[in-house]
Motif scaffolding. Sequence first.
Motif, PDB file in Angstrom:
ATOM      1  N   ASN A 179     -11.133  11.970  -2.685  1.00  0.00           N
ATOM      2  CA  ASN A 179     -11.765  12.939  -3.572  1.00  0.00           C
ATOM      3  C   ASN A 179     -10.813  13.972  -4.174  1.00  0.00           C
ATOM      4  OD1 ASN A 179     -11.306  14.226  -1.188  1.00  0.00           O
ATOM      5  ND2 ASN A 179     -13.315  15.158  -1.020  1.00  0.00           N
ATOM      6  N   LEU A 180      -9.567  14.025  -3.720  1.00  0.00           N
ATOM      7  CA  LEU A 180      -8.678  15.095  -4.183  1.00  0.00           C
ATOM      8  C   LEU A 180      -7.237  14.622  -4.384  1.00  0.00           C
ATOM      9  CD1 LEU A 180      -9.907  17.827  -1.673  1.00  0.00           C
ATOM     10  CD2 LEU A 180     -10.379  17.796  -4.111  1.00  0.00           C
ATOM     11  N   GLY A 181      -6.957  13.915  -5.430  1.00  0.00           N
ATOM     12  CA  GLY A 181      -5.577  13.555  -5.732  1.00  0.00           C
ATOM     13  C   GLY A 181      -4.963  12.588  -4.743  1.00  0.00           C
ATOM     14  N   TRP A 182      -3.636  12.683  -4.583  1.00  0.00           N
ATOM     15  CA  TRP A 182      -2.938  11.839  -3.629  1.00  0.00           C
ATOM     16  C   TRP A 182      -2.040  12.667  -2.748  1.00  0.00           C
ATOM     17  CZ3 TRP A 182      -1.746   9.891  -8.855  1.00  0.00           C
ATOM     18  CH2 TRP A 182      -0.582  10.416  -9.408  1.00  0.00           C
ATOM     19  N   GLN A 183      -1.529  12.006  -1.725  1.00  0.00           N
ATOM     20  CA  GLN A 183      -0.717  12.671  -0.712  1.00  0.00           C
ATOM     21  C   GLN A 183       0.334  11.675  -0.226  1.00  0.00           C
ATOM     22  OE1 GLN A 183      -3.151  14.665   2.157  1.00  0.00           O
ATOM     23  NE2 GLN A 183      -1.491  14.915   3.617  1.00  0.00           N
ATOM     24  N   ASN A 184       1.400  12.177   0.374  1.00  0.00           N
ATOM     25  CA  ASN A 184       2.422  11.284   0.912  1.00  0.00           C
ATOM     26  C   ASN A 184       2.334  11.231   2.430  1.00  0.00           C
ATOM     27  OD1 ASN A 184       3.370  14.009   0.647  1.00  0.00           O
ATOM     28  ND2 ASN A 184       5.456  13.335   0.991  1.00  0.00           N
ATOM     29  N   ASP A 185       2.781  10.107   2.985  1.00  0.00           N
ATOM     30  CA  ASP A 185       2.704   9.859   4.416  1.00  0.00           C
ATOM     31  C   ASP A 185       3.845   8.923   4.801  1.00  0.00           C
ATOM     32  OD1 ASP A 185       1.765   9.855   7.016  1.00  0.00           O
ATOM     33  OD2 ASP A 185      -0.027   8.666   6.598  1.00  0.00           O
ATOM     34  N   GLY A 186       4.020   8.726   6.092  1.00  0.00           N
ATOM     35  CA  GLY A 186       5.007   7.764   6.567  1.00  0.00           C
ATOM     36  C   GLY A 186       4.608   6.360   6.149  1.00  0.00           C
ATOM     37  N   CYS A 187       5.556   5.600   5.665  1.00  0.00           N
ATOM     38  CA  CYS A 187       5.272   4.270   5.108  1.00  0.00           C
ATOM     39  C   CYS A 187       4.787   3.265   6.155  1.00  0.00           C
ATOM     40  CB  CYS A 187       6.516   3.728   4.419  1.00  0.00           C
ATOM     41  SG  CYS A 187       7.092   4.768   3.066  1.00  0.00           S
ATOM     42  N   GLY A 188       5.007   3.541   7.431  1.00  0.00           N
ATOM     43  CA  GLY A 188       4.586   2.624   8.486  1.00  0.00           C
ATOM     44  C   GLY A 188       3.133   2.782   8.889  1.00  0.00           C
ATOM     45  N   THR A 189       2.457   3.804   8.378  1.00  0.00           N
ATOM     46  CA  THR A 189       1.042   4.032   8.694  1.00  0.00           C
ATOM     47  C   THR A 189       0.197   2.888   8.135  1.00  0.00           C
ATOM     48  OG1 THR A 189       1.416   6.415   8.558  1.00  0.00           O
ATOM     49  CG2 THR A 189      -0.873   5.666   8.445  1.00  0.00           C
ATOM     50  N   ALA A 190      -0.747   2.406   8.923  1.00  0.00           N
ATOM     51  CA  ALA A 190      -1.630   1.321   8.477  1.00  0.00           C
ATOM     52  C   ALA A 190      -2.772   1.895   7.639  1.00  0.00           C
ATOM     53  CB  ALA A 190      -2.176   0.561   9.677  1.00  0.00           C
ATOM     54  N   ARG A 191      -2.878   1.425   6.406  1.00  0.00           N
ATOM     55  CA  ARG A 191      -3.922   1.866   5.484  1.00  0.00           C
ATOM     56  C   ARG A 191      -4.423   0.676   4.673  1.00  0.00           C
ATOM     57  NH1 ARG A 191      -4.192   7.154   5.032  1.00  0.00           N
ATOM     58  NH2 ARG A 191      -2.441   8.440   5.706  1.00  0.00           N
ATOM     59  N   SER A 192      -5.611   0.835   4.082  1.00  0.00           N
ATOM     60  CA  SER A 192      -6.073  -0.121   3.081  1.00  0.00           C
ATOM     61  C   SER A 192      -5.170   0.069   1.856  1.00  0.00           C
ATOM     62  CB  SER A 192      -7.546   0.142   2.746  1.00  0.00           C
ATOM     63  OG  SER A 192      -7.723   1.491   2.334  1.00  0.00           O
ATOM     64  N   PHE A 193      -5.312  -0.754   0.824  1.00  0.00           N
ATOM     65  CA  PHE A 193      -4.386  -0.643  -0.305  1.00  0.00           C
ATOM     66  C   PHE A 193      -4.981  -1.252  -1.568  1.00  0.00           C
ATOM     67  CE2 PHE A 193      -3.536  -4.493   2.012  1.00  0.00           C
ATOM     68  CZ  PHE A 193      -3.252  -5.463   1.062  1.00  0.00           C
ATOM     69  N   ILE A 194      -4.359  -0.900  -2.697  1.00  0.00           N
ATOM     70  CA  ILE A 194      -4.806  -1.371  -4.006  1.00  0.00           C
ATOM     71  C   ILE A 194      -3.633  -2.063  -4.697  1.00  0.00           C
ATOM     72  CG2 ILE A 194      -5.792  -0.718  -6.235  1.00  0.00           C
ATOM     73  CD1 ILE A 194      -6.658   1.950  -4.850  1.00  0.00           C
ATOM     74  N   CYS A 195      -3.844  -3.305  -5.113  1.00  0.00           N
ATOM     75  CA  CYS A 195      -2.842  -4.035  -5.892  1.00  0.00           C
ATOM     76  C   CYS A 195      -3.220  -3.961  -7.368  1.00  0.00           C
ATOM     77  CB  CYS A 195      -2.812  -5.514  -5.502  1.00  0.00           C
ATOM     78  SG  CYS A 195      -2.347  -5.857  -3.805  1.00  0.00           S
ATOM     79  N   SER A 196      -2.214  -4.024  -8.235  1.00  0.00           N
ATOM     80  CA  SER A 196      -2.488  -4.113  -9.668  1.00  0.00           C
ATOM     81  C   SER A 196      -1.460  -5.028 -10.316  1.00  0.00           C
ATOM     82  CB  SER A 196      -2.475  -2.735 -10.342  1.00  0.00           C
ATOM     83  OG  SER A 196      -1.162  -2.219 -10.384  1.00  0.00           O
ATOM     84  N   ARG A 197      -1.899  -5.687 -11.378  1.00  0.00           N
ATOM     85  CA  ARG A 197      -0.979  -6.514 -12.156  1.00  0.00           C
ATOM     86  C   ARG A 197      -1.438  -6.504 -13.603  1.00  0.00           C
ATOM     87  NH1 ARG A 197      -1.958 -12.529  -9.709  1.00  0.00           N
ATOM     88  NH2 ARG A 197      -3.473 -13.263 -11.213  1.00  0.00           N
ATOM     89  N   ASN A 198      -0.483  -6.721 -14.490  1.00  0.00           N
ATOM     90  CA  ASN A 198      -0.806  -6.755 -15.916  1.00  0.00           C
ATOM     91  C   ASN A 198      -1.751  -7.902 -16.202  1.00  0.00           C
ATOM     92  OD1 ASN A 198       0.813  -4.562 -16.552  1.00  0.00           O
ATOM     93  ND2 ASN A 198       2.598  -5.843 -16.922  1.00  0.00           N
ATOM     94  N   LEU A 199      -2.643  -7.671 -17.119  1.00  0.00           N
ATOM     95  CA  LEU A 199      -3.596  -8.693 -17.493  1.00  0.00           C
ATOM     96  C   LEU A 199      -2.902  -9.948 -17.973  1.00  0.00           C
ATOM     97  CD1 LEU A 199      -6.615  -9.074 -17.644  1.00  0.00           C
ATOM     98  CD2 LEU A 199      -6.568  -8.191 -19.960  1.00  0.00           C
TER      99      LEU A 199
END
Length: 160
Positions: free
Chosen positions: A137-157
Amino acid sequence: MPKEEEELVAVDPVPVAEDDEALFQEASAPEARFNYCPPGWFKRDSECFQFNTIRISWFDAEEFCKSQGAHLASAKNSQQYSFLQLMSQGMGLSYPWLGGFYLQGRWLWANFDSFSYTNWYHQSNPSSYSCIFLRHNLGWQNDGCGTARSFICSRNLKGC
């Protein structure tokens, strides 16, 4: 009198010239030809987005996206940020990885987009927390890259 065995030779009923191979490939992939995103991907402007609920590190998420012909998503402007935020909420993703990372004194996107739009909720020390995740709900934030999170992929059409 013994019958001679006939040798059967396969004949291509419709010969395809080598220079027609590209045309054949294009016809075989109508989703690319007609600018559709593959199943499980969502179209927004000229990009396809995939919202992944599995929780893995930033590095593993980027590798997964690359295996799909994509990168972790970037937010190039406020409209794209809003789209990612709303879709993440709707898909039940909590704090998914985006493609932002810190390298040699500056923030970059994994897909090489310009890091000109920013929407920080909170920025921690980037040398220790060098990967970006989307807050729901409020922008983005940085964290340690080893933290397990869901994720979003994107690619050009064009690559879909």
